[in-house]
Structure formats: C-alpha cells, structure tokens
Design an enzyme around this catalytic site. Structure first.
Site, short mmCIF file in Angstrom:
data_model
loop_
_atom_site.label_atom_id
_atom_site.label_comp_id
_atom_site.label_asym_id
_atom_site.label_seq_id
_atom_site.Cartn_x
_atom_site.Cartn_y
_atom_site.Cartn_z
N TYR A 1 21.95 3.14 -26.49
CA TYR A 1 22.30 3.53 -27.84
C TYR A 1 23.03 2.41 -28.55
O TYR A 1 23.43 1.42 -27.93
CB TYR A 1 23.15 4.81 -27.84
N ARG B 1 21.60 -6.52 -29.41
CA ARG B 1 22.13 -5.96 -28.17
C ARG B 1 21.24 -4.81 -27.66
O ARG B 1 21.05 -4.66 -26.45
CB ARG B 1 23.57 -5.47 -28.37
N LYS C 1 24.46 -1.01 -22.84
CA LYS C 1 25.05 0.11 -23.60
C LYS C 1 24.24 1.38 -23.36
O LYS C 1 23.37 1.75 -24.15
CB LYS C 1 25.10 -0.25 -25.09
N GLU D 1 38.62 -2.55 -20.64
CA GLU D 1 38.48 -2.37 -22.09
C GLU D 1 39.03 -1.01 -22.48
O GLU D 1 39.61 -0.31 -21.66
CB GLU D 1 37.02 -2.55 -22.53
#
Ligand code: PMP
Length: 284
Positions: A33, A52, A148, A180
């Site tokens: 996504y 990406r 992702k 993160e």
C-alpha cells in the site's frame, strides 16, 4: 454525498465497492500500500510514493496492473470526484484472488487495486502545537520493513497499547535501539544540535517524507548523523520528532512519560515542518 472509491477499474460509491473474500490481501495480508497526502487538492511527493510502490511490488513479485502515470490519473480523478482539498489518498494493491484459500500462488494472478480518499486537516493539526507523547514498545514486525505491506497487526497492537497508556503513539525498539515510530520515521536532536535518525536498511520503511526532509535539512545548516540511537539517548535529547506523509513532522514532547527537552515542541522540528509544507505547496 457518498465517497467515490476506485476498485479494479471502476469508480463506485463506497457502499457498492466489493472485493472477494478469497482475495489474498484479505486472507494473507499479501498486499502492498501507499498513502499520498493531498494539500490544496494536489498530491504531495507522489512520484516518490509510486516509485516505492513499484519497488515493494518488485520485491514481492506482485504485478503492477497500471503504470505510475495511470495511477496518478486515478488519484487525481478521485480528488476531483470527492472534492478533496486536504487529506490523503490510500492505495492498496493485493496479489489478487484465485478463487480459494491456498498459501501458494500462480505468478500470473491478476492483482486487486483499490484506492480511496480520506479528508483530514493536515496543516492545522492540534498535534503540532502540543506535540505528541510516545511510549517505547518492542518491535515484533517481520524482517523486511522496507517493503510497505499491509501486515500492520503489530502496529495496530502497539498503537492500541499507546492509547491505553494515555499516549499518542509508540517508538519501536529492537535490540535496545529505536527502529521507527508506529507509522512514521523517528528523529532526535542532540543537546549539541545534531539531527540523528536511523540509517536506511531492511529494518525500517524508507519514508518518502524522510527523504524529502533529509534534502531540506541540508539547506538549514543543521548537521545530520544517520546512526542508531537508544530510547535512553532520545529521552536525554533536546528534541524528538516523527515524519510521515500524513503528519509531515510532528514534535514528540514525551517518551515513556519523561519530557523531552523542556517538554514543548522543539524549534528544529517546527522549522523543518514549516519548510516541508512550504516546499510541498510550491512544488506540487
Ligand atoms: N515508517 C512506517 C512504519 C510507516 O508506516 C510510515 C508511514 N507510511 C513511515 C515510516 C513514513 O513513511 P512516509 O513518509 O513515506 O509516509
């Protein structure tokens, strides 16, 4: 008016949108996504998000059903149809559905593509004025966080724990170091004024906002160190903040109930946020 969403080539009201129960995105989180923010009705940093997406697909062998140009045109059509001025566009691409549940899959399977808009105040967010509070939380995600995927259960559980503890989000910890945020990249500013963030690797998502910020920081004269840092170092820092497409930059004012710096949003975080928004508006 009902929101108009996109499913496999069709623009439909959200109540009419359908995806099969055999879709591998639903059964296995076999899906990738992207979220692109929208400011003044325009897509921000979208080329980076689509690049990406292509990389995520390549890494997993998921077929891209359209070109990046066609995806941009679908995104723009959704902005128009939903009169979206500020918010984001969610795009999900699953490996598709072969009509039953089976771990293995054919390479030729047709992917499922879904996009929808989300209206949200991005610039005038209360989180900017007051900053956010985070708690440290073990990073239990898989080892390819640079891809992702929609396997977001660890992030959901972590954010739920943060909310239950009266905080806004988490900073994830692995082997003693911050990887993160729950859905963001993490930064600190040391007492000496150096900006520190974790280097790119398979351990973190390569944030599109992070990439843009890294370029902008160079013009401000603030020194950057891409290295690992611990949660203890973050607690002693002058400032802390996060970046992502839907937050841009949000100051972090407390970690595990300890104030960061003077407990107020840091000046470098706020300056970078302003520069990012100005640049995004000027170049979109
Ligand atoms: N890390 C994680 C785990 C995320 O979910 C996100 C948000 N997608 C980010 C970092 C920030 O990435 P971006 O700036 O591309 O939104």
């Amino acid at each position: 008016m009902e929101r108009i969403v996109y499913v496999n080539g069709a623009y439909v009201p959200e109540s009419e949108a359908k995806v099969s129960i055999f879709d591998r995105g639903f059964l296995f989180a076999d899906a990738v996504y992207e979220v692109t923010s929208v400011l003044d009705g325009k897509l921000i940093d979208n080329a980076g998000h689509l690049a990406r997406l292509e990389r995520s697909c390549r890494e997993l062998g998921i077929k891209m059903p359209t070109t990046a140009e066609q995806l941009t045109s679908i995104q723009q059509t959704l902005i128009e149809k939903n009169h979206l001025v500020e918010g984001g566009i969610y795009l999900q691409l699953t490996r598709g559905n072969e009509g039953d549940r089976d771990f293995s899959y054919q390479d030729a399977i047709e992917p499922t593509l879904v996009l929808f808009t989300q209206a949200k105040q991005l610039v005038d967010s209360p989180k900017v004025k007051h900053g956010i509070k985070v708690i440290s939380f073990g990073d239990i995600r898989w080892k390819r966080r640079d891809i992702k995927t929609t396997s977001l259960l660890p992030a959901c559980l972590a954010k739920h724990a943060a909310h239950a503890a009266g905080a806004d989000d988490v900073w994830l910890i692995e082997d003693g170091y911050v990887t993160e945020g729950g859905s963001s990249n993490a930064y600190i500013v040391t007492q000496e004024g150096t900006l520190v963030t974790r280097p790119l690797s398979h351990d973190i998502l390569h944030g599109i906002t992070r990439a843009a910020l890294m370029k902008l920081v160079q013009d401000t004269g603030v020194a950057i160190e891409e290295r690992l840092f611990t949660i203890e170092e973050a607690m002693q820092a002058k400032e802390a903040f996060i970046s992502s497409a839907t937050t841009f930059v949000w100051p972090v004012v407390a970690i595990d109930d300890q104030p960061v710096g003077d407990g107020q949003p840091g000046s470098i975080a706020l300056q970078l946020r302003d520069i990012y928004i100005q640049t995004a508006r000027a170049h979109s």
